[in-house]
Design a protein around this motif. Structure first.
Motif, short mmCIF file in Angstrom:
data_model
loop_
_atom_site.label_atom_id
_atom_site.label_comp_id
_atom_site.label_asym_id
_atom_site.label_seq_id
_atom_site.Cartn_x
_atom_site.Cartn_y
_atom_site.Cartn_z
N ARG A 1 12.79 -32.77 0.65
CA ARG A 1 12.68 -32.80 2.11
C ARG A 1 13.51 -33.94 2.67
NH1 ARG A 1 6.65 -33.15 3.78
NH2 ARG A 1 7.62 -33.06 5.84
N ALA A 2 13.67 -35.00 1.87
CA ALA A 2 14.44 -36.17 2.31
C ALA A 2 14.88 -36.96 1.08
CB ALA A 2 13.59 -37.05 3.21
N VAL B 1 18.55 -44.11 4.45
CA VAL B 1 18.20 -42.69 4.47
C VAL B 1 19.49 -41.87 4.48
CG1 VAL B 1 17.02 -40.87 5.74
CG2 VAL B 1 16.03 -43.18 5.63
N ASP C 1 17.61 -36.36 5.76
CA ASP C 1 16.29 -36.41 6.38
C ASP C 1 16.20 -35.46 7.58
OD1 ASP C 1 13.67 -37.30 6.76
OD2 ASP C 1 14.28 -39.08 7.88
N GLU D 1 13.97 -33.52 8.68
CA GLU D 1 12.68 -33.47 9.36
C GLU D 1 12.20 -34.83 9.86
OE1 GLU D 1 9.86 -31.65 6.67
OE2 GLU D 1 11.37 -30.26 5.95
N GLY D 2 12.93 -35.90 9.54
CA GLY D 2 12.54 -37.24 9.95
C GLY D 2 11.44 -37.87 9.10
N VAL D 3 11.12 -37.25 7.97
CA VAL D 3 10.02 -37.75 7.14
C VAL D 3 10.37 -39.09 6.48
CG1 VAL D 3 10.64 -36.39 5.09
CG2 VAL D 3 8.30 -37.09 5.43
N ALA E 1 12.53 -41.33 7.60
CA ALA E 1 12.56 -42.33 8.67
C ALA E 1 11.15 -42.79 9.00
CB ALA E 1 13.25 -41.76 9.90
N ALA E 2 10.19 -41.88 8.99
CA ALA E 2 8.80 -42.24 9.28
C ALA E 2 8.22 -43.12 8.18
CB ALA E 2 7.95 -40.98 9.46
N LYS F 1 9.95 -45.07 6.16
CA LYS F 1 10.63 -46.37 6.28
C LYS F 1 10.01 -47.17 7.43
CE LYS F 1 15.00 -48.70 6.88
NZ LYS F 1 16.38 -48.74 6.52
N HIS F 2 9.76 -46.54 8.56
CA HIS F 2 9.13 -47.22 9.69
C HIS F 2 7.77 -47.78 9.30
CE1 HIS F 2 7.98 -48.21 13.76
NE2 HIS F 2 6.86 -47.55 13.57
#
Length: 97
Positions: free
Chosen positions: A4-5, A76, A79, A81-83, A85-86, A88-89
């Motif tokens: 997914r990432a 990253v 990514d 779907e932004g998973v 990044a989330a 990592k945040h």
């Protein structure tokens, strides 16, 4: 099975890699837990875990020392779907208290 990432972690992400360094990738998704592969003479380390497991490891004493730091410094690379990044945040805002 599928990624997914993908995030570059370790010395490749921090800019400290040498010609002898491997490439460390954190893969978010279902796949083999851990694999070492060689691509064009470069050793590539792939550590797979679903997003929920990646997040859980941010709070697990077994992983905390490497996982929080690794995700904070991660680059990253895939990514949609932004998973990643989330995750990592979440690592960036993680605190010891």
């Amino acid at each position: 099975m599928g990624a997914r990432a993908v995030a570059l972690v370790g010395s490749g992400a921090t800019g400290e890699a040498t010609v002898h360094s491997d490439v460390d990738l954190a893969v978010v998704g279902d796949g083999p837990r851990y694999r070492l592969e060689t691509h064009e003479g470069v050793l590539v380390s792939l550590a797979w875990a679903p997003a929920e497991e990646q997040r859980r490891r941010l709070y697990d004493p077994v992983y905390i020392g490497t996982h929080v730091k690794g995700w904070r410094e991660a680059v990253v690379v895939h990514d949609p779907e932004g998973v990643a990044a989330a995750i990592k945040h979440e690592a960036l805002i993680w605190k010891w208290d």
